[in-house]
Motif scaffolding. Structure first.
Motif, PDB file in Angstrom:
ATOM      1  N   ALA A   1      -1.549   7.336  13.436  1.00 57.35           N
ATOM      2  CA  ALA A   1      -2.312   7.895  12.325  1.00 57.35           C
ATOM      3  C   ALA A   1      -2.049   9.391  12.200  1.00 57.35           C
ATOM      4  O   ALA A   1      -1.844   9.915  11.096  1.00 57.35           O
ATOM      5  N   ARG A   2      -2.038  10.098  13.314  1.00 55.60           N
ATOM      6  CA  ARG A   2      -1.780  11.539  13.276  1.00 55.60           C
ATOM      7  C   ARG A   2      -0.345  11.813  12.829  1.00 55.60           C
ATOM      8  O   ARG A   2      -0.075  12.782  12.109  1.00 55.60           O
ATOM      9  N   MET A   3       0.585  10.962  13.251  1.00 56.43           N
ATOM     10  CA  MET A   3       1.972  11.128  12.836  1.00 56.43           C
ATOM     11  C   MET A   3       2.126  10.899  11.335  1.00 56.43           C
ATOM     12  O   MET A   3       2.912  11.558  10.664  1.00 56.43           O
ATOM     13  N   THR A   4       1.355   9.960  10.796  1.00 57.18           N
ATOM     14  CA  THR A   4       1.383   9.705   9.358  1.00 57.18           C
ATOM     15  C   THR A   4       0.915  10.932   8.588  1.00 57.18           C
ATOM     16  O   THR A   4       1.495  11.308   7.561  1.00 57.18           O
ATOM     17  N   LEU A   5      -0.145  11.569   9.082  1.00 58.72           N
ATOM     18  CA  LEU A   5      -0.637  12.787   8.430  1.00 58.72           C
ATOM     19  C   LEU A   5       0.415  13.894   8.480  1.00 58.72           C
ATOM     20  O   LEU A   5       0.616  14.609   7.498  1.00 58.72           O
ATOM     21  N   ALA A   6       1.089  14.025   9.624  1.00 55.10           N
ATOM     22  CA  ALA A   6       2.131  15.062   9.746  1.00 55.10           C
ATOM     23  C   ALA A   6       3.269  14.810   8.773  1.00 55.10           C
ATOM     24  O   ALA A   6       3.737  15.733   8.085  1.00 55.10           O
TER      25      ALA A   6
ATOM     26  N   GLU B   1       0.552   6.798  -1.171  1.00 52.15           N
ATOM     27  CA  GLU B   1      -0.725   7.234  -0.616  1.00 52.15           C
ATOM     28  C   GLU B   1      -1.609   6.049  -0.259  1.00 52.15           C
ATOM     29  O   GLU B   1      -2.382   6.109   0.700  1.00 52.15           O
ATOM     30  N   ILE B   2      -1.513   4.970  -1.030  1.00 54.30           N
ATOM     31  CA  ILE B   2      -2.240   3.754  -0.677  1.00 54.30           C
ATOM     32  C   ILE B   2      -1.764   3.251   0.684  1.00 54.30           C
ATOM     33  O   ILE B   2      -2.560   2.875   1.549  1.00 54.30           O
ATOM     34  N   ALA B   3      -0.443   3.261   0.868  1.00 56.28           N
ATOM     35  CA  ALA B   3       0.112   2.823   2.152  1.00 56.28           C
ATOM     36  C   ALA B   3      -0.330   3.736   3.284  1.00 56.28           C
ATOM     37  O   ALA B   3      -0.713   3.266   4.365  1.00 56.28           O
ATOM     38  N   SER B   4      -0.303   5.048   3.059  1.00 59.42           N
ATOM     39  CA  SER B   4      -0.697   5.997   4.101  1.00 59.42           C
ATOM     40  C   SER B   4      -2.159   5.834   4.483  1.00 59.42           C
ATOM     41  O   SER B   4      -2.512   5.859   5.666  1.00 59.42           O
TER      42      SER B   4
ATOM     43  N   SER C   1      -6.099   1.429   9.634  1.00 54.57           N
ATOM     44  CA  SER C   1      -5.716   0.438  10.644  1.00 54.57           C
ATOM     45  C   SER C   1      -5.521   1.056  12.025  1.00 54.57           C
ATOM     46  O   SER C   1      -5.502   0.344  13.028  1.00 54.57           O
ATOM     47  N   ASN C   2      -5.401   2.384  12.083  1.00 53.85           N
ATOM     48  CA  ASN C   2      -5.200   3.066  13.368  1.00 53.85           C
ATOM     49  C   ASN C   2      -6.402   3.884  13.810  1.00 53.85           C
ATOM     50  O   ASN C   2      -6.269   4.784  14.639  1.00 53.85           O
ATOM     51  N   GLY C   3      -7.576   3.588  13.243  1.00 54.53           N
ATOM     52  CA  GLY C   3      -8.791   4.158  13.807  1.00 54.53           C
ATOM     53  C   GLY C   3      -9.625   5.068  12.939  1.00 54.53           C
ATOM     54  O   GLY C   3     -10.746   5.412  13.310  1.00 54.53           O
ATOM     55  N   TYR C   4      -9.115   5.504  11.776  1.00 55.96           N
ATOM     56  CA  TYR C   4      -9.905   6.389  10.926  1.00 55.96           C
ATOM     57  C   TYR C   4     -10.895   5.597  10.083  1.00 55.96           C
ATOM     58  O   TYR C   4     -10.606   4.477   9.630  1.00 55.96           O
ATOM     59  N   ASP C   5     -12.074   6.185   9.879  1.00 60.18           N
ATOM     60  CA  ASP C   5     -13.049   5.628   8.950  1.00 60.18           C
ATOM     61  C   ASP C   5     -12.437   5.633   7.545  1.00 60.18           C
ATOM     62  O   ASP C   5     -11.738   6.588   7.185  1.00 60.18           O
ATOM     63  N   PRO C   6     -12.635   4.570   6.730  1.00 61.54           N
ATOM     64  CA  PRO C   6     -12.026   4.523   5.393  1.00 61.54           C
ATOM     65  C   PRO C   6     -12.296   5.746   4.531  1.00 61.54           C
ATOM     66  O   PRO C   6     -11.386   6.241   3.854  1.00 61.54           O
ATOM     67  N   ARG C   7     -13.528   6.250   4.568  1.00 59.03           N
ATOM     68  CA  ARG C   7     -13.834   7.419   3.744  1.00 59.03           C
ATOM     69  C   ARG C   7     -13.071   8.639   4.237  1.00 59.03           C
ATOM     70  O   ARG C   7     -12.518   9.399   3.435  1.00 59.03           O
ATOM     71  N   ARG C   8     -13.024   8.816   5.548  1.00 56.29           N
ATOM     72  CA  ARG C   8     -12.289   9.965   6.088  1.00 56.29           C
ATOM     73  C   ARG C   8     -10.792   9.829   5.818  1.00 56.29           C
ATOM     74  O   ARG C   8     -10.112  10.810   5.526  1.00 56.29           O
TER      75      ARG C   8
ATOM     76  N   PHE D   1      -9.440   8.429   3.268  1.00 51.70           N
ATOM     77  CA  PHE D   1      -9.232   8.765   1.860  1.00 51.70           C
ATOM     78  C   PHE D   1      -9.185  10.278   1.663  1.00 51.70           C
ATOM     79  O   PHE D   1      -8.279  10.808   1.010  1.00 51.70           O
ATOM     80  N   PHE D   2     -10.149  10.987   2.243  1.00 53.19           N
ATOM     81  CA  PHE D   2     -10.196  12.435   2.052  1.00 53.19           C
ATOM     82  C   PHE D   2      -9.052  13.147   2.772  1.00 53.19           C
ATOM     83  O   PHE D   2      -8.534  14.156   2.276  1.00 53.19           O
ATOM     84  N   LEU D   3      -8.637  12.633   3.924  1.00 54.06           N
ATOM     85  CA  LEU D   3      -7.501  13.231   4.619  1.00 54.06           C
ATOM     86  C   LEU D   3      -6.218  13.053   3.815  1.00 54.06           C
ATOM     87  O   LEU D   3      -5.387  13.962   3.748  1.00 54.06           O
ATOM     88  N   SER D   4      -6.060  11.879   3.192  1.00 54.99           N
ATOM     89  CA  SER D   4      -4.883  11.647   2.354  1.00 54.99           C
ATOM     90  C   SER D   4      -4.863  12.628   1.187  1.00 54.99           C
ATOM     91  O   SER D   4      -3.813  13.171   0.830  1.00 54.99           O
ATOM     92  N   LEU D   5      -6.028  12.853   0.590  1.00 58.60           N
ATOM     93  CA  LEU D   5      -6.114  13.818  -0.508  1.00 58.60           C
ATOM     94  C   LEU D   5      -5.836  15.234  -0.006  1.00 58.60           C
ATOM     95  O   LEU D   5      -5.171  16.028  -0.679  1.00 58.60           O
ATOM     96  N   ALA D   6      -6.354  15.557   1.185  1.00 62.07           N
ATOM     97  CA  ALA D   6      -6.177  16.910   1.724  1.00 62.07           C
ATOM     98  C   ALA D   6      -4.709  17.227   1.959  1.00 62.07           C
ATOM     99  O   ALA D   6      -4.278  18.371   1.779  1.00 62.07           O
ATOM    100  N   MET D   7      -3.928  16.228   2.355  1.00 63.77           N
ATOM    101  CA  MET D   7      -2.505  16.464   2.592  1.00 63.77           C
ATOM    102  C   MET D   7      -1.781  16.872   1.312  1.00 63.77           C
ATOM    103  O   MET D   7      -0.732  17.515   1.357  1.00 63.77           O
ATOM    104  N   ALA D   8      -2.365  16.500   0.161  1.00 69.65           N
ATOM    105  CA  ALA D   8      -1.732  16.828  -1.116  1.00 69.65           C
ATOM    106  C   ALA D   8      -1.711  18.328  -1.391  1.00 69.65           C
ATOM    107  O   ALA D   8      -0.986  18.793  -2.278  1.00 69.65           O
TER     108      ALA D   8
END
Length: 202
Positions: free
Chosen positions: A58-63, A102-105, A111-118, A120-127
């Protein structure tokens, strides 16, 4: 996973190859991108807390998301510098391919441990990396060849995350009726990104 593989090999890498006349430099940047993420993952695994339920994938996906969005910003700014029409075309293409990506991310994060709401917001934050990349271009005015090398670097990093982190995690969860899910997911994602890439070049 398939969307990430397709994004790397059918979107970013072809863009890099089409903007640079030295194949060896493009492929070197591609390999460096994957190798760099291997070192990032090593740092993530060494420093993660044992009590954390969030997997390194999950952290690697964010990176990789941040790197990819930075490249999108560079491409977007470069297109607008070329012409307004090219800029709007690039904006549309980026918007189209980012929605499924972004849907895939977000799915990978959940699936790797993050709460769905978090997730979603982390995916937006990466933008936020998109305007960051655009600002860098506006400030430094890099050449098309430099932008191409950056795109190849991002392609390598994204492919690493998809194959070294997400795919092994998917195989571990695949059992019974879901045993073909990773292979089907890869095929479906790659086909989707292929169709989007064809649409961008049309």
């Amino acid at each position: 996973m398939g969307l990430l593989i397709g994004d790397s090999l059918l979107h970013l890498l072809p863009h890099a190859l089409g903007s640079h006349d030295d194949l060896s430099k493009i492929m070197l940047a591609f390999v460096i991108g994957a190798t760099f993420l291997a070192f990032v993952e090593n740092a993530v695994r060494v420093h993660r807390f044992d009590a954390s339920v969030v997997a390194p994938a999950a952290r690697m996906t964010l990176a990789s998301d941040f790197i990819h969005h930075s490249v999108d910003g560079i491409i977007l700014a470069g297109a607008f510098l070329a012409s307004r029409a090219a800029g709007y075309a690039a904006l549309a293409a980026i918007a189209i391919h980012e929605i499924p990506r972004e849907i895939a991310s977000a799915g990978v994060l959940v699936s790797n441990g993050y709460d769905p709401r978090r997730a979603f917001f982390l995916s937006l934050a990466m933008a936020i990396a998109v305007p960051t990349g655009a600002i860098v271009v506006a400030a430094t005015l890099p050449s098309a060849k430099v932008a191409a090398l950056t795109a190849a670097f991002a392609a390598g990093s994204i492919l690493y995350v998809a194959l070294a982190d997400i795919l092994p995690a998917a195989w571990l969860k695949a059992s019974g009726s879901a045993r073909l899910a990773p292979a089907i997911g890869i095929a479906a994602g790659v086909v989707s990104m292929w169709l989007l890439a064809r649409g961008e070049r049309a």
